[in-house]
Design an enzyme around this catalytic site. Structure first.
Site, PDB file in Angstrom:
ATOM      1  N   ASP A   1       0.822  -1.215   0.000  1.00  0.00           N
ATOM      2  CA  ASP A   1       0.000   0.000   0.000  1.00  0.00           C
ATOM      3  C   ASP A   1       0.857   1.268   0.000  1.00  0.00           C
ATOM      4  O   ASP A   1       2.009   1.251   0.427  1.00  0.00           O
ATOM      5  CB  ASP A   1      -0.877   0.048   1.260  1.00  0.00           C
ATOM      6  CG  ASP A   1      -1.996  -0.987   1.241  1.00  0.00           C
ATOM      7  OD1 ASP A   1      -1.968  -1.891   0.387  1.00  0.00           O
ATOM      8  OD2 ASP A   1      -2.889  -0.887   2.103  1.00  0.00           O
ATOM      9  N   ASP A   2       0.235   2.354  -0.426  1.00  0.00           N
ATOM     10  CA  ASP A   2       0.713   3.738  -0.247  1.00  0.00           C
ATOM     11  C   ASP A   2       1.698   4.235  -1.297  1.00  0.00           C
ATOM     12  O   ASP A   2       2.119   5.385  -1.253  1.00  0.00           O
ATOM     13  CB  ASP A   2       1.352   3.978   1.138  1.00  0.00           C
ATOM     14  CG  ASP A   2       0.353   3.867   2.276  1.00  0.00           C
ATOM     15  OD1 ASP A   2      -0.846   3.693   1.991  1.00  0.00           O
ATOM     16  OD2 ASP A   2       0.766   3.944   3.445  1.00  0.00           O
TER      17      ASP A   2
ATOM     18  N   HIS B   1      -5.903   2.935  -3.648  1.00  0.00           N
ATOM     19  CA  HIS B   1      -5.847   3.132  -2.187  1.00  0.00           C
ATOM     20  C   HIS B   1      -6.325   4.553  -1.855  1.00  0.00           C
ATOM     21  O   HIS B   1      -5.850   5.157  -0.912  1.00  0.00           O
ATOM     22  CB  HIS B   1      -4.425   2.866  -1.696  1.00  0.00           C
ATOM     23  CG  HIS B   1      -4.317   2.663  -0.219  1.00  0.00           C
ATOM     24  ND1 HIS B   1      -5.232   1.960   0.519  1.00  0.00           N
ATOM     25  CD2 HIS B   1      -3.372   3.065   0.664  1.00  0.00           C
ATOM     26  CE1 HIS B   1      -4.858   1.951   1.781  1.00  0.00           C
ATOM     27  NE2 HIS B   1      -3.745   2.619   1.914  1.00  0.00           N
TER      28      HIS B   1
ATOM     29  N   HIS C   1      -5.913   9.194   1.038  1.00  0.00           N
ATOM     30  CA  HIS C   1      -5.708   8.327   2.205  1.00  0.00           C
ATOM     31  C   HIS C   1      -6.502   8.803   3.429  1.00  0.00           C
ATOM     32  O   HIS C   1      -5.999   8.851   4.544  1.00  0.00           O
ATOM     33  CB  HIS C   1      -4.222   8.208   2.557  1.00  0.00           C
ATOM     34  CG  HIS C   1      -3.900   6.933   3.277  1.00  0.00           C
ATOM     35  ND1 HIS C   1      -4.005   6.812   4.644  1.00  0.00           N
ATOM     36  CD2 HIS C   1      -3.510   5.728   2.830  1.00  0.00           C
ATOM     37  CE1 HIS C   1      -3.662   5.575   5.000  1.00  0.00           C
ATOM     38  NE2 HIS C   1      -3.370   4.895   3.908  1.00  0.00           N
TER      39      HIS C   1
ATOM     40  N   TYR D   1      -6.794   2.187   6.343  1.00  0.00           N
ATOM     41  CA  TYR D   1      -7.053   1.704   7.708  1.00  0.00           C
ATOM     42  C   TYR D   1      -8.093   0.574   7.738  1.00  0.00           C
ATOM     43  O   TYR D   1      -8.615   0.244   8.797  1.00  0.00           O
ATOM     44  CB  TYR D   1      -7.527   2.849   8.630  1.00  0.00           C
ATOM     45  CG  TYR D   1      -6.764   4.137   8.451  1.00  0.00           C
ATOM     46  CD1 TYR D   1      -5.507   4.319   9.046  1.00  0.00           C
ATOM     47  CD2 TYR D   1      -7.282   5.164   7.664  1.00  0.00           C
ATOM     48  CE1 TYR D   1      -4.799   5.496   8.854  1.00  0.00           C
ATOM     49  CE2 TYR D   1      -6.579   6.345   7.468  1.00  0.00           C
ATOM     50  CZ  TYR D   1      -5.341   6.508   8.069  1.00  0.00           C
ATOM     51  OH  TYR D   1      -4.643   7.674   7.880  1.00  0.00           O
TER      52      TYR D   1
ATOM     53  N   HIS E   1       3.720  -2.230   3.139  1.00  0.00           N
ATOM     54  CA  HIS E   1       3.759  -0.856   2.611  1.00  0.00           C
ATOM     55  C   HIS E   1       5.125  -0.559   1.987  1.00  0.00           C
ATOM     56  O   HIS E   1       6.148  -0.833   2.620  1.00  0.00           O
ATOM     57  CB  HIS E   1       3.537   0.162   3.740  1.00  0.00           C
ATOM     58  CG  HIS E   1       2.191   0.069   4.380  1.00  0.00           C
ATOM     59  ND1 HIS E   1       1.873  -0.888   5.308  1.00  0.00           N
ATOM     60  CD2 HIS E   1       1.075   0.821   4.215  1.00  0.00           C
ATOM     61  CE1 HIS E   1       0.612  -0.719   5.693  1.00  0.00           C
ATOM     62  NE2 HIS E   1       0.101   0.309   5.051  1.00  0.00           N
TER      63      HIS E   1
END
Ligand code: NAG
Ligand code: NAG
Ligand code: NAG
Length: 271
Positions: free
Chosen positions: A79-80, A129, A133, A170, A234
Protein backbone atom coordinates in the site's frame (compact mmCIF):
# COMPACT_ATOMS: atom_id res chain seq x y z
CA UNK A 1 6.68 15.64 -13.84
CA UNK A 2 6.56 16.03 -17.60
CA UNK A 3 4.17 13.10 -17.99
CA UNK A 4 1.50 14.03 -20.57
CA UNK A 5 -1.57 13.72 -18.34
CA UNK A 6 -4.90 14.15 -20.10
CA UNK A 7 -6.70 15.20 -16.91
CA UNK A 8 -6.11 18.05 -14.55
CA UNK A 9 -6.07 16.64 -11.01
CA UNK A 10 -7.15 17.90 -7.58
CA UNK A 11 -4.55 19.01 -5.03
CA UNK A 12 -2.40 16.08 -3.87
CA UNK A 13 -2.87 15.04 -0.25
CA UNK A 14 -6.26 16.69 0.27
CA UNK A 15 -9.82 15.45 0.01
CA UNK A 16 -11.27 16.21 -3.43
CA UNK A 17 -14.56 17.01 -5.12
CA UNK A 18 -15.94 14.61 -7.75
CA UNK A 19 -16.68 15.51 -11.33
CA UNK A 20 -20.44 16.21 -11.29
CA UNK A 21 -21.17 13.48 -13.85
CA UNK A 22 -19.61 10.84 -11.56
CA UNK A 23 -22.47 11.29 -9.10
CA UNK A 24 -24.88 9.91 -11.72
CA UNK A 25 -23.06 6.59 -11.41
CA UNK A 26 -24.25 6.10 -7.82
CA UNK A 27 -27.85 7.24 -8.39
CA UNK A 28 -29.27 3.78 -7.84
CA UNK A 29 -26.84 2.80 -5.06
CA UNK A 30 -28.37 1.93 -1.69
CA UNK A 31 -26.87 4.78 0.34
CA UNK A 32 -29.73 6.88 1.66
CA UNK A 33 -30.24 6.73 5.40
CA UNK A 34 -26.68 5.61 6.12
CA UNK A 35 -24.67 7.73 8.55
CA UNK A 36 -21.34 9.43 7.92
CA UNK A 37 -19.24 7.97 10.74
CA UNK A 38 -17.68 10.83 12.64
CA UNK A 39 -16.23 13.88 10.94
CA UNK A 40 -12.82 15.39 10.29
CA UNK A 41 -10.70 12.68 11.77
CA UNK A 42 -11.13 9.18 13.06
CA UNK A 43 -14.39 7.33 12.43
CA UNK A 44 -16.83 6.52 15.20
CA UNK A 45 -18.45 3.14 15.71
CA UNK A 46 -22.12 3.06 14.70
CA UNK A 47 -23.03 0.85 17.65
CA UNK A 48 -22.12 -2.34 19.43
CA UNK A 49 -24.41 -4.31 17.12
CA UNK A 50 -22.48 -2.92 14.13
CA UNK A 51 -25.51 -2.31 11.88
CA UNK A 52 -23.37 -1.08 8.97
CA UNK A 53 -20.74 -3.83 9.07
CA UNK A 54 -17.68 -1.70 9.80
CA UNK A 55 -14.58 -3.84 9.33
CA UNK A 56 -12.21 -1.49 11.14
CA UNK A 57 -14.16 -1.87 14.39
CA UNK A 58 -15.54 -5.42 14.33
CA UNK A 59 -13.88 -7.24 11.43
CA UNK A 60 -17.34 -7.52 9.82
CA UNK A 61 -17.24 -8.45 6.12
CA UNK A 62 -19.79 -8.85 3.33
CA UNK A 63 -19.71 -11.54 0.62
CA UNK A 64 -18.15 -9.22 -2.01
CA UNK A 65 -15.22 -8.26 0.24
CA UNK A 66 -11.94 -9.98 -0.62
CA UNK A 67 -10.15 -10.89 2.61
CA UNK A 68 -8.08 -14.00 1.90
CA UNK A 69 -6.76 -16.29 -0.80
CA UNK A 70 -7.60 -20.01 -0.98
CA UNK A 71 -5.58 -22.41 1.17
CA UNK A 72 -1.95 -22.66 0.18
CA UNK A 73 -2.02 -19.35 -1.69
CA UNK A 74 -0.92 -15.91 -0.62
CA UNK A 75 -2.00 -12.53 -1.98
CA UNK A 76 0.97 -10.17 -1.86
CA UNK A 77 -0.04 -6.52 -1.45
CA UNK A 78 1.78 -3.24 -0.90
CA UNK A 79 0.00 0.00 0.00
CA UNK A 80 0.71 3.74 -0.25
CA UNK A 81 3.03 3.82 -3.26
CA UNK A 82 4.52 4.86 -5.45
CA UNK A 83 7.12 6.52 -3.20
CA UNK A 84 10.85 7.21 -3.31
CA UNK A 85 11.28 3.70 -1.84
CA UNK A 86 9.23 1.86 -4.45
CA UNK A 87 12.06 1.44 -6.99
CA UNK A 88 13.98 -0.79 -4.62
CA UNK A 89 10.91 -2.98 -4.07
CA UNK A 90 10.11 -3.08 -7.79
CA UNK A 91 13.73 -4.01 -8.59
CA UNK A 92 13.54 -6.91 -6.15
CA UNK A 93 10.19 -8.11 -7.48
CA UNK A 94 11.57 -7.98 -11.05
CA UNK A 95 14.67 -9.96 -10.08
CA UNK A 96 12.69 -12.61 -8.23
CA UNK A 97 9.94 -12.71 -10.93
CA UNK A 98 7.35 -12.08 -8.23
CA UNK A 99 4.12 -10.24 -9.03
CA UNK A 100 2.06 -8.32 -6.47
CA UNK A 101 -1.05 -6.18 -6.11
CA UNK A 102 -0.12 -2.54 -5.53
CA UNK A 103 -2.70 -0.34 -3.81
CA UNK A 104 -1.66 3.07 -5.09
CA UNK A 105 -2.63 6.43 -3.66
CA UNK A 106 -4.01 8.64 -6.45
CA UNK A 107 -1.96 11.63 -5.36
CA UNK A 108 1.17 9.47 -5.50
CA UNK A 109 0.26 8.22 -8.98
CA UNK A 110 0.17 11.76 -10.38
CA UNK A 111 3.39 12.59 -8.49
CA UNK A 112 5.21 9.45 -9.68
CA UNK A 113 3.65 8.53 -13.05
CA UNK A 114 6.86 6.93 -14.34
CA UNK A 115 7.03 4.53 -11.37
CA UNK A 116 3.34 3.77 -11.84
CA UNK A 117 3.89 2.91 -15.49
CA UNK A 118 6.95 0.85 -14.61
CA UNK A 119 4.93 -1.21 -12.10
CA UNK A 120 2.19 -1.77 -14.66
CA UNK A 121 4.61 -2.83 -17.38
CA UNK A 122 6.30 -5.21 -14.93
CA UNK A 123 2.98 -7.07 -14.66
CA UNK A 124 1.89 -6.08 -11.17
CA UNK A 125 -1.80 -5.53 -10.55
CA UNK A 126 -2.45 -1.84 -10.01
CA UNK A 127 -5.26 -1.10 -7.57
CA UNK A 128 -6.65 1.90 -5.67
CA UNK A 129 -5.85 3.13 -2.19
CA UNK A 130 -7.91 6.35 -2.54
CA UNK A 131 -6.86 9.86 -3.56
CA UNK A 132 -5.91 11.32 -0.18
CA UNK A 133 -5.71 8.33 2.21
CA UNK A 134 -8.65 9.52 4.30
CA UNK A 135 -10.97 7.42 6.48
CA UNK A 136 -13.70 6.60 3.95
CA UNK A 137 -16.53 6.13 6.47
CA UNK A 138 -16.01 9.74 7.64
CA UNK A 139 -16.44 11.20 4.14
CA UNK A 140 -19.61 12.35 2.41
CA UNK A 141 -20.90 10.35 -0.55
CA UNK A 142 -19.43 12.97 -2.90
CA UNK A 143 -16.04 12.70 -1.22
CA UNK A 144 -16.03 8.89 -1.35
CA UNK A 145 -16.81 9.02 -5.08
CA UNK A 146 -14.00 11.55 -5.57
CA UNK A 147 -11.46 9.44 -3.61
CA UNK A 148 -12.13 6.37 -5.74
CA UNK A 149 -12.78 7.95 -9.13
CA UNK A 150 -9.82 10.37 -9.14
CA UNK A 151 -7.54 7.45 -8.27
CA UNK A 152 -9.05 5.25 -10.98
CA UNK A 153 -8.77 8.15 -13.45
CA UNK A 154 -5.11 8.75 -12.59
CA UNK A 155 -4.22 5.07 -13.04
CA UNK A 156 -6.15 4.96 -16.32
CA UNK A 157 -4.46 8.16 -17.52
CA UNK A 158 -1.02 6.63 -16.93
CA UNK A 159 -1.59 3.00 -17.95
CA UNK A 160 -4.69 2.92 -20.17
CA UNK A 161 -6.54 0.52 -17.86
CA UNK A 162 -9.11 1.08 -15.11
CA UNK A 163 -8.48 -0.72 -11.81
CA UNK A 164 -11.29 -2.68 -10.10
CA UNK A 165 -9.78 -3.39 -6.69
CA UNK A 166 -9.64 -0.81 -3.92
CA UNK A 167 -8.35 -1.00 -0.39
CA UNK A 168 -9.95 1.35 2.15
CA UNK A 169 -7.26 3.17 4.17
CA UNK A 170 -7.05 1.70 7.71
CA UNK A 171 -9.51 -0.98 6.53
CA UNK A 172 -12.16 1.63 7.24
CA UNK A 173 -15.17 0.41 5.27
CA UNK A 174 -18.88 0.10 6.03
CA UNK A 175 -21.99 -0.69 3.97
CA UNK A 176 -22.37 2.87 2.66
CA UNK A 177 -18.81 2.84 1.32
CA UNK A 178 -19.26 -0.70 -0.03
CA UNK A 179 -22.45 0.28 -1.87
CA UNK A 180 -20.80 3.36 -3.41
CA UNK A 181 -17.80 1.31 -4.48
CA UNK A 182 -20.02 -1.38 -5.96
CA UNK A 183 -22.05 1.15 -7.97
CA UNK A 184 -18.78 2.41 -9.44
CA UNK A 185 -17.78 -1.14 -10.39
CA UNK A 186 -15.08 -1.56 -7.74
CA UNK A 187 -14.29 -4.44 -5.36
CA UNK A 188 -12.94 -3.94 -1.82
CA UNK A 189 -9.85 -5.85 -0.68
CA UNK A 190 -9.03 -6.07 3.03
CA UNK A 191 -6.42 -8.43 4.52
CA UNK A 192 -6.12 -11.23 7.07
CA UNK A 193 -2.42 -10.87 7.95
CA UNK A 194 -1.02 -7.51 9.06
CA UNK A 195 2.74 -6.95 9.29
CA UNK A 196 2.19 -3.59 11.04
CA UNK A 197 5.13 -2.43 8.93
CA UNK A 198 3.57 1.05 8.63
CA UNK A 199 5.06 1.65 12.07
CA UNK A 200 8.59 0.95 10.81
CA UNK A 201 9.31 4.55 9.91
CA UNK A 202 8.19 6.40 12.97
CA UNK A 203 10.84 5.82 15.64
CA UNK A 204 8.12 4.68 18.03
CA UNK A 205 9.75 1.60 19.49
CA UNK A 206 8.55 -0.65 16.69
CA UNK A 207 11.06 -3.45 16.18
CA UNK A 208 11.27 -4.33 12.46
CA UNK A 209 12.29 -7.88 13.41
CA UNK A 210 8.71 -8.38 14.56
CA UNK A 211 7.81 -8.40 10.87
CA UNK A 212 10.20 -11.31 10.29
CA UNK A 213 8.85 -13.05 13.40
CA UNK A 214 5.25 -12.72 12.28
CA UNK A 215 5.92 -13.90 8.73
CA UNK A 216 7.81 -16.93 10.04
CA UNK A 217 4.80 -17.74 12.20
CA UNK A 218 2.44 -17.40 9.21
CA UNK A 219 4.69 -19.71 7.20
CA UNK A 220 4.61 -22.29 10.01
CA UNK A 221 0.81 -22.13 10.04
CA UNK A 222 0.49 -22.83 6.30
CA UNK A 223 -0.03 -26.57 6.55
CA UNK A 224 -2.86 -26.42 9.08
CA UNK A 225 -4.55 -23.18 8.01
CA UNK A 226 -8.01 -23.57 6.48
CA UNK A 227 -7.56 -20.56 4.18
CA UNK A 228 -4.59 -18.82 2.62
CA UNK A 229 -3.50 -15.28 3.29
CA UNK A 230 -3.56 -11.74 2.10
CA UNK A 231 -0.88 -9.68 3.79
CA UNK A 232 -0.68 -5.95 4.38
CA UNK A 233 2.70 -4.36 3.67
CA UNK A 234 3.76 -0.86 2.61
CA UNK A 235 6.40 0.56 0.26
CA UNK A 236 6.30 3.65 2.43
CA UNK A 237 9.70 3.64 4.18
CA UNK A 238 13.17 2.28 3.57
CA UNK A 239 12.70 -0.03 6.54
CA UNK A 240 9.36 -1.39 5.41
CA UNK A 241 10.73 -2.10 1.91
CA UNK A 242 13.82 -3.78 3.39
CA UNK A 243 11.61 -5.95 5.58
CA UNK A 244 9.37 -6.84 2.63
CA UNK A 245 12.42 -8.05 0.73
CA UNK A 246 13.81 -9.99 3.72
CA UNK A 247 10.64 -11.94 4.43
CA UNK A 248 9.77 -12.85 0.84
CA UNK A 249 11.68 -16.17 0.68
CA UNK A 250 9.98 -17.33 3.90
CA UNK A 251 6.55 -16.63 2.42
CA UNK A 252 7.44 -18.19 -0.92
CA UNK A 253 8.58 -21.43 0.73
CA UNK A 254 5.27 -21.82 2.56
CA UNK A 255 2.73 -20.48 0.04
CA UNK A 256 2.19 -19.88 -3.66
CA UNK A 257 2.60 -16.12 -3.63
CA UNK A 258 0.70 -14.08 -6.22
CA UNK A 259 -1.43 -10.98 -6.81
CA UNK A 260 -4.92 -10.91 -5.28
CA UNK A 261 -6.72 -11.04 -8.63
CA UNK A 262 -4.92 -14.25 -9.45
CA UNK A 263 -5.74 -16.16 -6.26
CA UNK A 264 -9.38 -15.01 -6.33
CA UNK A 265 -9.87 -15.47 -10.07
CA UNK A 266 -11.07 -11.87 -10.49
CA UNK A 267 -10.08 -9.42 -13.20
CA UNK A 268 -7.90 -6.60 -11.88
CA UNK A 269 -9.04 -4.16 -14.59
CA UNK A 270 -12.31 -3.16 -16.22
CA UNK A 271 -10.92 -3.41 -19.76
C1 NAG B 1 -30.35 -0.96 1.72
O1 NAG B 1 -29.52 -1.26 2.84
C2 NAG B 1 -30.22 -1.44 4.04
C3 NAG B 1 -29.21 -1.55 5.17
O2 NAG B 1 -28.27 -2.56 4.91
C4 NAG B 1 -31.09 -2.66 3.92
O3 NAG B 1 -31.82 -2.86 5.12
C5 NAG B 1 -32.06 -2.48 2.75
O4 NAG B 1 -32.78 -3.67 2.55
C6 NAG B 1 -31.30 -2.12 1.49
N1 NAG B 1 -32.22 -1.76 0.45
C7 NAG B 1 -32.15 -2.29 -0.78
C8 NAG B 1 -33.17 -1.79 -1.74
O5 NAG B 1 -31.32 -3.13 -1.10
C1 NAG C 1 4.40 -9.87 15.64
O1 NAG C 1 4.30 -8.46 15.58
C2 NAG C 1 3.83 -7.87 16.77
C3 NAG C 1 3.74 -6.38 16.54
O2 NAG C 1 3.10 -6.10 15.31
C4 NAG C 1 4.77 -8.18 17.92
O3 NAG C 1 4.22 -7.68 19.11
C5 NAG C 1 4.94 -9.69 18.03
O4 NAG C 1 5.92 -9.95 19.01
C6 NAG C 1 5.40 -10.24 16.70
N1 NAG C 1 5.53 -11.72 16.79
C7 NAG C 1 6.69 -12.33 16.59
C8 NAG C 1 6.64 -13.82 16.68
O5 NAG C 1 7.73 -11.75 16.34
C1 NAG D 1 -1.02 -29.50 12.34
O1 NAG D 1 -2.08 -30.33 12.82
C2 NAG D 1 -1.66 -31.64 13.18
C3 NAG D 1 -2.90 -32.45 13.51
O2 NAG D 1 -3.74 -31.77 14.42
C4 NAG D 1 -0.67 -31.55 14.35
O3 NAG D 1 -0.21 -32.84 14.73
C5 NAG D 1 0.51 -30.69 13.92
O4 NAG D 1 1.37 -30.48 15.02
C6 NAG D 1 0.04 -29.34 13.40
N1 NAG D 1 1.19 -28.65 12.84
C7 NAG D 1 1.46 -27.38 13.11
C8 NAG D 1 2.67 -26.80 12.44
O5 NAG D 1 0.79 -26.70 13.88
Amino acid sequence: STFPFKESYPVVGLKAKPKPEWMDLIKSANISGFPVEGKNGAPSQAGADDPYCDWSFTGCTRPDDIVSCPKGQWGLTYDDGPTDFSSKLYDYLDQSKQKATLFLIGGQVVTYPDLTLRAFKAGHELAMHTWSHSYLTTLTNDEVVAELMWTATAIKDVTGVTPRFYRPPYGDIDDRVRNIGKALGFIPVIWNHDTNDWMAGEGNGFDVEWIDGNVTQWANEAANATVGGISLEHDLYQKSVDAAIRVMPTLQKAYRVMPVGECTGQQAYKE
